[in-house]
Design a protein around this motif. Structure first.
Motif, PDB file in Angstrom:
ATOM      1  N   VAL A 151       6.993  42.207  12.695  1.00  0.00           N
ATOM      2  CA  VAL A 151       5.648  42.737  12.933  1.00  0.00           C
ATOM      3  C   VAL A 151       4.851  42.761  11.523  1.00  0.00           C
ATOM      4  N   ALA A 152       5.666  42.170  10.308  1.00  0.00           N
ATOM      5  CA  ALA A 152       5.122  42.118   9.278  1.00  0.00           C
ATOM      6  C   ALA A 152       3.772  41.071   9.144  1.00  0.00           C
ATOM      7  N   PRO A 153       3.744  39.999   9.758  1.00  0.00           N
ATOM      8  CA  PRO A 153       2.612  39.269   9.582  1.00  0.00           C
ATOM      9  C   PRO A 153       1.346  40.032  10.131  1.00  0.00           C
ATOM     10  N   VAL A 154       1.566  40.733  11.401  1.00  0.00           N
ATOM     11  CA  VAL A 154       0.425  41.239  11.805  1.00  0.00           C
ATOM     12  C   VAL A 154      -0.125  42.539  11.008  1.00  0.00           C
ATOM     13  N   LEU A 155       0.915  43.209  10.413  1.00  0.00           N
ATOM     14  CA  LEU A 155       0.329  44.331   9.434  1.00  0.00           C
ATOM     15  C   LEU A 155      -0.304  43.741   8.321  1.00  0.00           C
ATOM     16  N   ARG A 156      -0.075  42.673   7.788  1.00  0.00           N
ATOM     17  CA  ARG A 156      -0.351  41.991   6.561  1.00  0.00           C
ATOM     18  C   ARG A 156      -2.182  41.734   6.996  1.00  0.00           C
ATOM     19  N   ARG A 157      -2.422  41.004   8.227  1.00  0.00           N
ATOM     20  CA  ARG A 157      -3.691  40.856   8.467  1.00  0.00           C
ATOM     21  C   ARG A 157      -4.390  42.143   8.843  1.00  0.00           C
ATOM     22  N   VAL A 158      -3.938  43.038   9.419  1.00  0.00           N
ATOM     23  CA  VAL A 158      -4.585  44.567   9.430  1.00  0.00           C
ATOM     24  C   VAL A 158      -4.956  44.947   8.379  1.00  0.00           C
ATOM     25  N   ALA A 159      -3.961  44.878   7.360  1.00  0.00           N
ATOM     26  CA  ALA A 159      -4.177  45.424   6.065  1.00  0.00           C
ATOM     27  C   ALA A 159      -5.692  44.822   5.226  1.00  0.00           C
ATOM     28  N   GLY A 160      -5.771  43.648   5.675  1.00  0.00           N
ATOM     29  CA  GLY A 160      -6.745  42.855   5.162  1.00  0.00           C
ATOM     30  C   GLY A 160      -8.209  42.996   6.005  1.00  0.00           C
TER      31      GLY A 160
ATOM     32  N   PHE B 132      -5.513  53.113  10.998  1.00  0.00           N
ATOM     33  CA  PHE B 132      -4.771  52.149  11.080  1.00  0.00           C
ATOM     34  C   PHE B 132      -4.465  51.155  10.159  1.00  0.00           C
ATOM     35  N   VAL B 133      -5.797  50.708   9.537  1.00  0.00           N
ATOM     36  CA  VAL B 133      -5.946  49.765   8.377  1.00  0.00           C
ATOM     37  C   VAL B 133      -5.477  50.543   7.091  1.00  0.00           C
ATOM     38  N   ARG B 134      -5.720  51.699   7.075  1.00  0.00           N
ATOM     39  CA  ARG B 134      -5.279  52.205   5.772  1.00  0.00           C
ATOM     40  C   ARG B 134      -3.718  52.513   5.634  1.00  0.00           C
ATOM     41  N   ASN B 135      -3.037  52.506   6.770  1.00  0.00           N
ATOM     42  CA  ASN B 135      -1.593  52.845   7.057  1.00  0.00           C
ATOM     43  C   ASN B 135      -0.923  51.433   6.904  1.00  0.00           C
TER      44      ASN B 135
ATOM     45  N   TRP C 146       1.573  50.615   4.011  1.00  0.00           N
ATOM     46  CA  TRP C 146       2.995  49.883   4.325  1.00  0.00           C
ATOM     47  C   TRP C 146       3.118  48.474   3.591  1.00  0.00           C
ATOM     48  N   VAL C 147       2.327  47.680   3.643  1.00  0.00           N
ATOM     49  CA  VAL C 147       2.530  46.503   2.880  1.00  0.00           C
ATOM     50  C   VAL C 147       2.540  46.631   1.301  1.00  0.00           C
ATOM     51  N   ALA C 148       1.722  47.591   0.875  1.00  0.00           N
ATOM     52  CA  ALA C 148       1.594  47.735  -0.534  1.00  0.00           C
ATOM     53  C   ALA C 148       3.308  48.119  -0.974  1.00  0.00           C
ATOM     54  N   ARG C 149       3.773  49.117  -0.320  1.00  0.00           N
ATOM     55  CA  ARG C 149       5.040  49.619  -0.699  1.00  0.00           C
ATOM     56  C   ARG C 149       6.405  48.628  -0.466  1.00  0.00           C
ATOM     57  N   GLY C 150       5.821  47.574   0.438  1.00  0.00           N
ATOM     58  CA  GLY C 150       7.045  46.617   0.756  1.00  0.00           C
ATOM     59  C   GLY C 150       8.130  47.214   1.645  1.00  0.00           C
ATOM     60  N   SER C 151       7.467  48.086   2.559  1.00  0.00           N
ATOM     61  CA  SER C 151       8.441  48.824   3.287  1.00  0.00           C
ATOM     62  C   SER C 151       9.635  48.358   3.858  1.00  0.00           C
ATOM     63  N   GLU C 152       9.362  47.042   4.409  1.00  0.00           N
ATOM     64  CA  GLU C 152      10.427  46.544   5.232  1.00  0.00           C
ATOM     65  C   GLU C 152      11.506  45.491   4.497  1.00  0.00           C
TER      66      GLU C 152
ATOM     67  N   GLY D 240      12.168  46.920   0.884  1.00  0.00           N
ATOM     68  CA  GLY D 240      12.311  47.657  -0.430  1.00  0.00           C
ATOM     69  C   GLY D 240      11.783  47.394  -1.658  1.00  0.00           C
ATOM     70  N   GLY D 241      10.753  46.449  -1.540  1.00  0.00           N
ATOM     71  CA  GLY D 241       9.765  46.026  -2.746  1.00  0.00           C
ATOM     72  C   GLY D 241       8.617  45.458  -2.374  1.00  0.00           C
ATOM     73  N   PRO D 242       7.666  44.921  -3.329  1.00  0.00           N
ATOM     74  CA  PRO D 242       6.254  44.557  -2.787  1.00  0.00           C
ATOM     75  C   PRO D 242       6.502  43.147  -1.924  1.00  0.00           C
ATOM     76  N   LEU D 243       5.524  43.312  -1.031  1.00  0.00           N
ATOM     77  CA  LEU D 243       5.588  41.921  -0.127  1.00  0.00           C
ATOM     78  C   LEU D 243       4.833  40.872  -0.881  1.00  0.00           C
ATOM     79  N   PRO D 244       5.300  39.657  -0.823  1.00  0.00           N
ATOM     80  CA  PRO D 244       4.212  38.487  -1.227  1.00  0.00           C
ATOM     81  C   PRO D 244       3.090  38.371  -0.628  1.00  0.00           C
ATOM     82  N   PRO D 245       2.116  37.932  -1.009  1.00  0.00           N
ATOM     83  CA  PRO D 245       0.653  37.840  -0.271  1.00  0.00           C
ATOM     84  C   PRO D 245       0.965  36.845   0.887  1.00  0.00           C
TER      85      PRO D 245
END
Length: 437
Positions: free
Chosen positions: A371-380, A413-416, A420-426, A428-433
């Protein structure tokens, strides 16, 4: 997932924990040597290998195919089987006439035990143990999902295994433990060795013991575990089992070696029944546990991934992570309503939410990565009047229809998602853009 460090390490009476750990290390080294010896076992190629492969394939066609090679099977197996029986009988003070009668009956019964009982299937399981990577992994690899479920159910319910799973998976209930074991991607031999280590620790807490007894505990527990796997492998469809065996190299010698070990087990069964040679009595005893709760199938996993996406968008990503690992959600109504967002047939099926928890716990990284790719797109996405349409343009292709569409809350949803992406929750660290998790 295994956390043996969470288990206490009781020393033997009068010894320190450090000494107990040192003893465990020494036994581990001995186990490693035993594994290497098994891997180095030589099975030389022979001209008969191709013919033996054809004989094995014929067993997959049932009794008619087996009887077509009756003489060849007798010629291949009589000597190793009789030798193993004779060795087992020599451990008992039997009168010569009793021993000779038993061996004579054995020669007459051998082929009928193979074709009339479970003999060929059991012999196939013993032969599979000799495959590269054996003895445990080839047995496990041949198991169907149903058999793997039965194996997991068996270890979660029989003997001292429930205590092992309780220490390794303290946050899971009995049903979830079985599902977690079934879904675990590691070599099942790791589980067996953990169980052996914990049995040793339990033994040391009661009495000092000695090196011979310690090794006996290990070999007995390994033997019982492999025996259960052999029985499950022997229950697989005959054609598939025969084809798997027929593909092994140096098959004639592998089959003879397997026959010696199978006959050794058969001899002890025969001794216990006064040489009744009952074809209905299996040599390899199966685990009688029910198949248990089935793990999630592929489409059910897709539903769970959609639900996981919804939970993260609702701001409860940390909650679902904790719930999967420990079984603790939040005590408020929001979490309860999120659980109800799972389809009823998934929540109310045999095993219910335990199956969902087990799937998330066993494959957390994979589920979150999906689900990470979808979350990144929502975050943007930009917040504004067109947000709802933009949201569904991004999320719609990944959304499973079994999970109801949320009707409101899109700015949240966008803020959450951004959090999630900023914290790199999946990870344990920041996710690469823009990168994959």
């Amino acid at each position: 997932m295994l956390d043996a460090a969470a288990a206490p390490v009781p020393a033997r009476p009068g010894e320190s924990d450090a000494v107990a750990l040192s003893r465990l290390s020494a036994i581990g080294a001995r186990l490693a040597e035993a594994r290497e010896a098994w891997a180095r076992a030589a099975y030389p190629a022979q001209p008969a290998d191709e013919r033996v492969a054809a004989m094995w394939r014929a067993t997959g066609r049932g009794a008619q195919g087996s009887f077509a090679h009756q003489g060849a099977w007798q010629q291949l197996l009589a000597r190793p089987v009789v030798a193993a029986f004779r060795q087992a009988l020599s451990t008992r003070p039997l009168p010569p006439h009793v021993r000779d009668r038993a061996l004579g009956d054995l020669r007459d019964t051998l082929f009928y035990q193979l074709v009339g009982g479970q003999g060929f299937a059991e012999l196939a399981a013993f032969t599979l143990e000799t495959a590269p990577g054996g003895p445990v992994a080839p047995l496990f690899d041949v198991l169907s999902e149903r058999s793997r479920s039965r194996a997991a159910r068996c270890v979660s319910a029989r003997g001292h295994w429930p205590q092992t799973l309780a220490l390794a998976l303290p946050a899971a209930g009995a049903t979830e433990r079985a599902l977690l074991v079934q879904a675990d991607p590691r070599d099942p031999e790791d589980w067996i060795e953990l169980h052996c280590a914990l049995r040793l620790l339990a033994s040391w807490a009661e009495s000092p013991g000695d090196d011979d007894r310690d090794w006996s505990i290990v070999t007995q527990n390994q033997g019982r575990s492999r025996g259960r796997l052999r029985a499950l492998a022997a229950s697989e469809p005959a054609a598939a089992l025969a084809e798997r065996v027929a593909a092994l190299p140096a098959l004639a010698e592998r089959t003879r070696a397997a026959a010696r070990r199978w006959a050794w087990s058969w001899a002890w069964e025969a001794l216990a029944t006064d040489f009744a040679f009952d074809l209905d009595r299996p040599v390899v005893r199966p685990c009688v546990a029910e198949a248990g709760v089935a793990a999630l199938e592929a489409e059910e996993l897709e539903i769970v991934e959609t639900w996981l996406l919804l939970v993260i968008l609702r701001g409860r990503g940390d909650t679902v992570r904790r719930w999967a690992a420990e079984g603790r959600g939040d005590s408020d109504g929001t979490w309860g309503r999120l659980l109800l967002e799972l389809p009823a047939d998934l929540r109310e099926a045999d095993g219910g939410l335990a199956r969902v928890r087990a799937a998330l716990a066993a494959g957390w990284d994979a589920r979150v990565a999906s689900v990470a790719p979808v979350l990144r797109r929502v975050a943007g996405l930009s917040e504004g009047r067109a947000l709802k349409r933009a949201f569904w343009d991004v999320v719609g292709p990944a959304w499973h229809v079994a999970v109801a569409h949320p009707r409101a809350g899109f700015p949240t949803f966008v803020r959450n998602a951004r959090d999630w992406v900023a914290r790199g929750s999946e990870t344990g660290g920041p996710l690469p853009p823009g990168g994959e998790a």
